[in-house]
Design an enzyme around this catalytic site. Structure first.
Site, mmCIF file in Angstrom:
data_model
loop_
_atom_site.group_PDB
_atom_site.id
_atom_site.type_symbol
_atom_site.label_atom_id
_atom_site.label_comp_id
_atom_site.label_asym_id
_atom_site.label_seq_id
_atom_site.Cartn_x
_atom_site.Cartn_y
_atom_site.Cartn_z
ATOM 1 C CG HIS A 221 -2.099 0.831 1.231
ATOM 2 N ND1 HIS A 221 -2.417 1.678 0.205
ATOM 3 C CD2 HIS A 221 -3.050 1.071 2.205
ATOM 4 C CE1 HIS A 221 -3.499 2.383 0.524
ATOM 5 N NE2 HIS A 221 -3.899 2.033 1.744
ATOM 6 C CG HIS A 260 -4.060 0.682 -8.719
ATOM 7 N ND1 HIS A 260 -5.405 0.598 -8.507
ATOM 8 C CD2 HIS A 260 -3.574 1.549 -7.819
ATOM 9 C CE1 HIS A 260 -5.724 1.396 -7.505
ATOM 10 N NE2 HIS A 260 -4.639 1.986 -7.073
ATOM 11 C CG ASP A 311 2.978 4.583 -4.049
ATOM 12 O OD1 ASP A 311 2.759 5.666 -3.475
ATOM 13 O OD2 ASP A 311 2.319 3.555 -3.841
HETATM 14 N N1 COA Z 1 5.522 -6.398 -10.138
HETATM 15 C C1 COA Z 1 5.515 -7.590 -10.748
HETATM 16 N N2 COA Z 1 4.403 -8.274 -11.019
HETATM 17 C C2 COA Z 1 3.254 -7.718 -10.647
HETATM 18 C C3 COA Z 1 3.177 -6.467 -10.002
HETATM 19 C C4 COA Z 1 4.370 -5.812 -9.764
HETATM 20 N N3 COA Z 1 4.373 -4.623 -9.151
HETATM 21 N N4 COA Z 1 1.892 -6.165 -9.763
HETATM 22 C C5 COA Z 1 1.157 -7.170 -10.221
HETATM 23 N N5 COA Z 1 1.975 -8.113 -10.747
HETATM 24 C C6 COA Z 1 1.570 -9.368 -11.351
HETATM 25 C C7 COA Z 1 1.121 -10.316 -10.270
HETATM 26 O O1 COA Z 1 2.207 -11.076 -9.753
HETATM 27 C C8 COA Z 1 0.123 -11.145 -11.008
HETATM 28 O O2 COA Z 1 0.835 -12.063 -11.815
HETATM 29 P P1 COA Z 1 0.250 -13.534 -12.106
HETATM 30 O O3 COA Z 1 -0.931 -13.289 -13.004
HETATM 31 O O4 COA Z 1 1.377 -14.241 -12.751
HETATM 32 O O5 COA Z 1 -0.130 -14.083 -10.774
HETATM 33 C C9 COA Z 1 -0.535 -10.147 -11.917
HETATM 34 O O6 COA Z 1 0.415 -9.117 -12.127
HETATM 35 C C10 COA Z 1 -1.818 -9.565 -11.356
HETATM 36 O O7 COA Z 1 -1.554 -8.845 -10.187
HETATM 37 P P2 COA Z 1 -2.288 -9.067 -8.804
HETATM 38 O O8 COA Z 1 -1.281 -9.371 -7.757
HETATM 39 O O9 COA Z 1 -3.452 -9.959 -8.966
HETATM 40 O O10 COA Z 1 -2.831 -7.631 -8.517
HETATM 41 P P3 COA Z 1 -3.516 -7.249 -7.149
HETATM 42 O O11 COA Z 1 -4.717 -6.481 -7.531
HETATM 43 O O12 COA Z 1 -3.700 -8.378 -6.237
HETATM 44 O O13 COA Z 1 -2.424 -6.307 -6.463
HETATM 45 C C11 COA Z 1 -1.012 -4.508 -6.103
HETATM 46 C C12 COA Z 1 -2.309 -4.966 -6.731
HETATM 47 C C13 COA Z 1 -0.943 -2.987 -6.171
HETATM 48 C C14 COA Z 1 -0.966 -4.914 -4.601
HETATM 49 C C15 COA Z 1 0.153 -5.138 -6.845
HETATM 50 O O14 COA Z 1 0.158 -4.663 -8.181
HETATM 51 C C16 COA Z 1 1.484 -4.876 -6.189
HETATM 52 O O15 COA Z 1 1.869 -5.600 -5.265
HETATM 53 N N6 COA Z 1 2.220 -3.824 -6.647
HETATM 54 C C17 COA Z 1 3.449 -3.461 -6.053
HETATM 55 C C18 COA Z 1 3.216 -2.685 -4.763
HETATM 56 C C19 COA Z 1 2.720 -1.289 -5.016
HETATM 57 O O16 COA Z 1 3.249 -0.579 -5.839
HETATM 58 N N7 COA Z 1 1.700 -0.889 -4.243
HETATM 59 C C20 COA Z 1 1.138 0.447 -4.338
HETATM 60 C C21 COA Z 1 -0.248 0.411 -4.876
HETATM 61 S S1 COA Z 1 -0.861 2.028 -5.221
#
Ligand code: COA
Length: 374
Positions: A221, A260, A311
């Site tokens: 987050h 996201h 971010d």
């Molecule tokens: N880096 C690498 N891979 C990523 C990624 C990232 N930042 N964000 C998503 N993915 C991948 C996931 O591993 C998943 O891959 P898969 O299909 O092989 O399992 C796919 O993209 C879908 O993502 P998912 O994890 O289902 O998205 P989510 O809705 O559960 O999570 C976040 C959203 C924001 C938590 C996630 O994108 C993340 O952890 N981002 C990094 C942290 C971040 O920047 N947070 C700030 C948010 S404003």
């Protein structure tokens, strides 16, 4: 995993309540606060105008803004007992833990006894948060007790002044205004939902905000801007960054500052903060961090169709303004306390305790075997 994508996990895609505050959706007008697009607000408003909007549902006129800013300026002083507590927190503490304690402690000193005090309590919080974090930071790191009397008319300028002990440049104050506006509100994200769940029990606003700070702290987050900074700082050229990112993707590591939970193609806040990061890079003569960041963005889109969230370019923008990495997420708190408070007000105005159900997947019913026989 199929169930996860279908929306089972993380309450993804579920409507968890009604709100008139904010929309978060793909496309034009994706992110709006009370109907105003975030880029419109970031281009034309000060953070205090947005805070007023979030607390009252309408933008202030000039007189209302003057009065509001005067009120906030008069609320900046920290109670001596809070300063004593902040002085006891070691330099090694995580600044989000400092704010969690600071807000909670303020709630002991200035209890919200009635919901009729909610706006005053929220104003007090947004007025004191910049001081809370910088008082602790400057005392624990530089050994100085700072005065809250900066003379700055804006929260953005006040924070930068407290941190650096001098009046910020117009550019830096403007970027901070924009940043605070971009982070102010984002619908039912994890920390806001935390605040609303807490509010739904008819708890006090300090408890709601303290809980929200705990949720925001995590790297998935609010903590992502710090994590992004730590990552991009390791690389000395765009090529090195590209190779490293490719390796991380191959190892299925998460790249912080990308992706996201709601947006699927872009984050409307990214382009805004990116253009300010570029201006700051020019101002500081940076030839590494900004090009490295741009290459990361290109590689992530090319390889995974993943885009920068709010971010990612905040990391370099804050860095160029001389803000220590560990204070990145606390700035998010300084801003988002407006959105959290607005949601607390809204929840209270039409409340039913939030209490969902779980799908039970535990053991079948059984009886206790006497202790001696287990
Ligand atoms: N880096 C690498 N891979 C990523 C990624 C990232 N930042 N964000 C998503 N993915 C991948 C996931 O591993 C998943 O891959 P898969 O299909 O092989 O399992 C796919 O993209 C879908 O993502 P998912 O994890 O289902 O998205 P989510 O809705 O559960 O999570 C976040 C959203 C924001 C938590 C996630 O994108 C993340 O952890 N981002 C990094 C942290 C971040 O920047 N947070 C700030 C948010 S404003």
């Amino acid at each position: 995993m199929a169930d996860k994508k279908a929306g089972g996990a993380g309450l993804r895609g579920q409507i968890a309540g009604k709100s008139a505050i904010c929309t978060v959706a793909m496309g034009h007008s994706g992110l709006t606060y009370f109907g105003y697009e975030v880029d419109d607000l970031a281009e034309n408003c000060e953070f205090e105008e947005v805070a007023y909007l979030l607390f009252n549902g309408e933008l202030p006129n000039q007189q209302q803004l003057n009065d509001y800013k005067k009120k906030l300026t008069g609320l900046r002083d920290l109670p001596p007992a809070l300063c004593e507590v902040l002085e006891r927190i070691p330099a090694t503490a995580h600044p989000m833990d400092v704010l969690r304690t600071g807000v909670s402690f303020l709630g002991n000193l200035e209890t919200e006894d009635s919901f009729t005090q909610q706006k005053d309590a929220a104003d007090r919080l947004i007025a004191t948060l910049p001081g809370m974090i910088t008082y602790w930071y400057r005392f624990s790191h530089d050994g100085v007790r700072i005065s809250m009397d900066t003379g700055a008319s804006s929260i953005a300028g006040h924070f930068l002044h407290l941190l650096h002990d001098k009046v910020p440049s117009a550019l830096h104050e403007q970027v901070m205004q924009v940043s605070l506006i971009l982070y102010a509100e984002h619908e039912f994200n994890a920390s806001t939902f935390t605040a609303r769940v807490c509010a739904s029990t008819l708890s006090d606003i300090h408890s709601c905000i303290t809980g929200a700070i705990g949720s925001l702290r995590g790297p998935l987050h609010g903590g992502a801007n710090e994590a992004a900074m730590e990552m991009i700082q390791q690389w000395s050229s765009p090529d090195e960054a590209e190779q490293a990112i490719l390796g991380m993707l191959q190892r299925k590591e998460k790249i912080m500052g990308f992706g996201h939970a709601v947006y699927t193609e872009s984050d409307p806040r990214n382009g805004i903060i990116k253009s300010w990061a570029e201006k700051l890079a020019e101002e500081t003569g940076d030839e590494v961090l900004y090009p490295v960041s741009v290459r990361c963005e290109e590689v992530m889109w090319r390889e995974k169709k993943l885009f920068c969230n709010a971010d990612f370019f905040h990391a370099s923008a804050y860095h160029f303004m001389g803000i220590p990495t560990k204070l990145f997420t606390p700035i998010f708190v300084m801003s988002r306390t407006t959105g959290w408070s607005a949601h607390v007000f809204e929840q209270r105005s039409d409340n039913r305790i939030i209490r969902p159900n779980a799908e039970y997947i535990g053991p079948a019913p059984r009886t206790v075997t006497p202790l001696a026989d287990r």
